[in-house]
Design a protein around this motif. Sequence first.
Motif, PDB file in Angstrom:
ATOM      1  N   SER A  26       0.818  -1.214   0.000  1.00 14.12           N
ATOM      2  CA  SER A  26       0.000   0.000   0.000  1.00 14.12           C
ATOM      3  C   SER A  26       0.853   1.265   0.000  1.00 14.12           C
ATOM      4  CB  SER A  26      -0.928   0.002   1.210  1.00 14.12           C
ATOM      5  OG  SER A  26      -0.176  -0.001   2.398  1.00 14.12           O
ATOM      6  N   VAL A  27       0.218   2.333  -0.417  1.00 10.23           N
ATOM      7  CA  VAL A  27       0.814   3.663  -0.449  1.00 10.23           C
ATOM      8  C   VAL A  27       0.053   4.529   0.536  1.00 10.23           C
ATOM      9  CG1 VAL A  27       1.169   5.722  -1.875  1.00 10.23           C
ATOM     10  CG2 VAL A  27       1.443   3.462  -2.879  1.00 10.23           C
ATOM     11  N   GLY A  28       0.798   5.348   1.252  1.00 16.47           N
ATOM     12  CA  GLY A  28       0.176   6.307   2.154  1.00 16.47           C
ATOM     13  C   GLY A  28       0.592   7.714   1.778  1.00 16.47           C
ATOM     14  N   ALA A  29      -0.218   8.676   2.164  1.00 15.20           N
ATOM     15  CA  ALA A  29       0.096  10.082   1.913  1.00 15.20           C
ATOM     16  C   ALA A  29       0.337  10.778   3.241  1.00 15.20           C
ATOM     17  CB  ALA A  29      -1.062  10.762   1.184  1.00 15.20           C
ATOM     18  N   PRO A  42       1.996  16.595  -0.959  1.00 20.03           N
ATOM     19  CA  PRO A  42       2.037  15.491  -0.003  1.00 20.03           C
ATOM     20  C   PRO A  42       3.052  14.435  -0.435  1.00 20.03           C
ATOM     21  CG  PRO A  42       0.086  15.318  -1.371  1.00 20.03           C
ATOM     22  CD  PRO A  42       0.732  16.629  -1.702  1.00 20.03           C
ATOM     23  N   LEU A  43       3.658  13.781   0.536  1.00 17.82           N
ATOM     24  CA  LEU A  43       4.574  12.672   0.251  1.00 17.82           C
ATOM     25  C   LEU A  43       3.731  11.416   0.072  1.00 17.82           C
ATOM     26  CD1 LEU A  43       7.379  11.349   0.067  1.00 17.82           C
ATOM     27  CD2 LEU A  43       7.288  11.082   2.562  1.00 17.82           C
ATOM     28  N   LEU A  44       3.827  10.791  -1.097  1.00 19.30           N
ATOM     29  CA  LEU A  44       3.177   9.506  -1.360  1.00 19.30           C
ATOM     30  C   LEU A  44       4.267   8.455  -1.225  1.00 19.30           C
ATOM     31  CD1 LEU A  44       1.030  10.496  -4.457  1.00 19.30           C
ATOM     32  CD2 LEU A  44       0.286  10.269  -2.077  1.00 19.30           C
ATOM     33  N   ALA A  45       4.180   7.651  -0.169  1.00 13.71           N
ATOM     34  CA  ALA A  45       5.281   6.756   0.167  1.00 13.71           C
ATOM     35  C   ALA A  45       4.813   5.340   0.468  1.00 13.71           C
ATOM     36  CB  ALA A  45       6.044   7.308   1.371  1.00 13.71           C
ATOM     37  N   VAL A  46       5.765   4.421   0.337  1.00 13.79           N
ATOM     38  CA  VAL A  46       5.555   3.002   0.611  1.00 13.79           C
ATOM     39  C   VAL A  46       6.434   2.616   1.791  1.00 13.79           C
ATOM     40  CG1 VAL A  46       5.815   0.664  -0.313  1.00 13.79           C
ATOM     41  CG2 VAL A  46       5.083   2.528  -1.814  1.00 13.79           C
ATOM     42  N   GLU A  47       5.844   1.938   2.761  1.00 14.62           N
ATOM     43  CA  GLU A  47       6.619   1.433   3.894  1.00 14.62           C
ATOM     44  C   GLU A  47       7.475   0.278   3.396  1.00 14.62           C
ATOM     45  OE1 GLU A  47       5.774  -0.689   8.141  1.00 14.62           O
ATOM     46  OE2 GLU A  47       4.334   0.811   7.459  1.00 14.62           O
ATOM     47  N   CYS A  48       8.790   0.350   3.660  1.00 11.90           N
ATOM     48  CA  CYS A  48       9.712  -0.642   3.118  1.00 11.90           C
ATOM     49  C   CYS A  48      10.503  -1.392   4.180  1.00 11.90           C
ATOM     50  CB  CYS A  48      10.663   0.035   2.128  1.00 11.90           C
ATOM     51  SG  CYS A  48       9.813   0.643   0.662  1.00 11.90           S
ATOM     52  N   THR A  79      16.903  14.002  -6.263  1.00 14.17           N
ATOM     53  CA  THR A  79      15.800  13.050  -6.103  1.00 14.17           C
ATOM     54  C   THR A  79      15.628  12.657  -4.638  1.00 14.17           C
ATOM     55  OG1 THR A  79      16.146  12.139  -8.314  1.00 14.17           O
ATOM     56  CG2 THR A  79      14.969  10.739  -6.746  1.00 14.17           C
ATOM     57  N   HIS A  80      14.390  12.672  -4.164  1.00  9.23           N
ATOM     58  CA  HIS A  80      14.086  12.232  -2.811  1.00  9.23           C
ATOM     59  C   HIS A  80      14.168  10.711  -2.778  1.00  9.23           C
ATOM     60  CE1 HIS A  80      11.532  16.096  -2.373  1.00  9.23           C
ATOM     61  NE2 HIS A  80      12.813  16.346  -2.429  1.00  9.23           N
ATOM     62  N   LEU A  81      14.970  10.172  -1.877  1.00  8.25           N
ATOM     63  CA  LEU A  81      15.223   8.734  -1.824  1.00  8.25           C
ATOM     64  C   LEU A  81      14.495   8.029  -0.690  1.00  8.25           C
ATOM     65  CD1 LEU A  81      19.057   8.931  -2.473  1.00  8.25           C
ATOM     66  CD2 LEU A  81      17.274   8.306  -4.129  1.00  8.25           C
ATOM     67  N   PHE A  82      14.437   8.651   0.473  1.00  2.00           N
ATOM     68  CA  PHE A  82      13.799   7.981   1.607  1.00  2.00           C
ATOM     69  C   PHE A  82      13.495   8.935   2.742  1.00  2.00           C
ATOM     70  CE2 PHE A  82      18.418   7.355   2.205  1.00  2.00           C
ATOM     71  CZ  PHE A  82      18.604   7.918   3.461  1.00  2.00           C
ATOM     72  N   TYR A  83      12.552   8.487   3.560  1.00  5.03           N
ATOM     73  CA  TYR A  83      12.283   9.017   4.886  1.00  5.03           C
ATOM     74  C   TYR A  83      12.597   7.839   5.794  1.00  5.03           C
ATOM     75  CZ  TYR A  83       9.580  10.561   8.948  1.00  5.03           C
ATOM     76  OH  TYR A  83       9.182  10.916  10.213  1.00  5.03           O
ATOM     77  N   ARG A  84      13.488   8.032   6.781  1.00  4.39           N
ATOM     78  CA  ARG A  84      13.927   6.899   7.611  1.00  4.39           C
ATOM     79  C   ARG A  84      13.769   7.237   9.088  1.00  4.39           C
ATOM     80  NH1 ARG A  84      19.718   5.382   6.147  1.00  4.39           N
ATOM     81  NH2 ARG A  84      20.177   7.385   7.079  1.00  4.39           N
ATOM     82  N   PRO A  94       9.498   7.147  -1.454  1.00  7.03           N
ATOM     83  CA  PRO A  94       8.497   7.736  -2.353  1.00  7.03           C
ATOM     84  C   PRO A  94       8.089   6.715  -3.414  1.00  7.03           C
ATOM     85  CG  PRO A  94      10.359   9.226  -2.045  1.00  7.03           C
ATOM     86  CD  PRO A  94      10.745   7.911  -1.435  1.00  7.03           C
ATOM     87  N   VAL A  95       6.796   6.547  -3.619  1.00  8.56           N
ATOM     88  CA  VAL A  95       6.314   5.518  -4.539  1.00  8.56           C
ATOM     89  C   VAL A  95       6.813   5.767  -5.964  1.00  8.56           C
ATOM     90  CG1 VAL A  95       4.094   6.629  -5.032  1.00  8.56           C
ATOM     91  CG2 VAL A  95       4.301   4.131  -5.171  1.00  8.56           C
ATOM     92  N   GLY A  96       7.005   7.005  -6.347  1.00  8.69           N
ATOM     93  CA  GLY A  96       7.480   7.326  -7.686  1.00  8.69           C
ATOM     94  C   GLY A  96       8.922   6.952  -7.938  1.00  8.69           C
ATOM     95  N   LEU A  97       9.655   6.592  -6.898  1.00 11.04           N
ATOM     96  CA  LEU A  97      11.056   6.203  -7.035  1.00 11.04           C
ATOM     97  C   LEU A  97      11.215   4.846  -7.719  1.00 11.04           C
ATOM     98  CD1 LEU A  97      13.977   7.090  -6.171  1.00 11.04           C
ATOM     99  CD2 LEU A  97      13.626   5.706  -4.127  1.00 11.04           C
TER     100      LEU A  97
END
Length: 142
Positions: A26-29, A42-48, A79-84, A94-97
């Motif tokens: 899933s993707v969260g915003a 908004p950041l659209l991201a995937v928990e990894c 390029t935004h790579l991660f939020y950690r 970011p899902v677009g990565l």
Amino acid sequence: MTAHNHARGTCLCGAVTVSVAQPAASVGACHCRMCRKWGGGPLLAVECGTEVSITGEDSVMVFDSSPWAQRGFCKHCGTHLFYRLKEAKQYHLPVGLFDEAPEFSFDQQIFVDEQPAYYRFANDTRNLTGAEVFALYAPPAD
């Protein structure tokens, strides 16, 4: 939440490659002010999780955006790579990565109390305020 098997992505210039063993399905915003300032929306991201490998680490800049989290980006192309999360070493990408992302579902929005009035998503999602996010995920106080 079911995870997908392996996903890979690169920055715009190709200096950094990120590989994820088990990205969430899933993707969260995130609508917090910091994410919107970081990416212009908004950041659209995937928990990894924690099983994330990065090649080209010498091209990665890390910014301590809070006492508990860091944001990584390519120092060449931006390029935004991660939020950690620092303590848990848990990554949100970011899902677009992702180069060839599996089918994701958009199912959660956080910091909805900080979401500006000029945009709204139509998806039916779980919505959490900033206080609810901190109550669920913030590390315990010392």
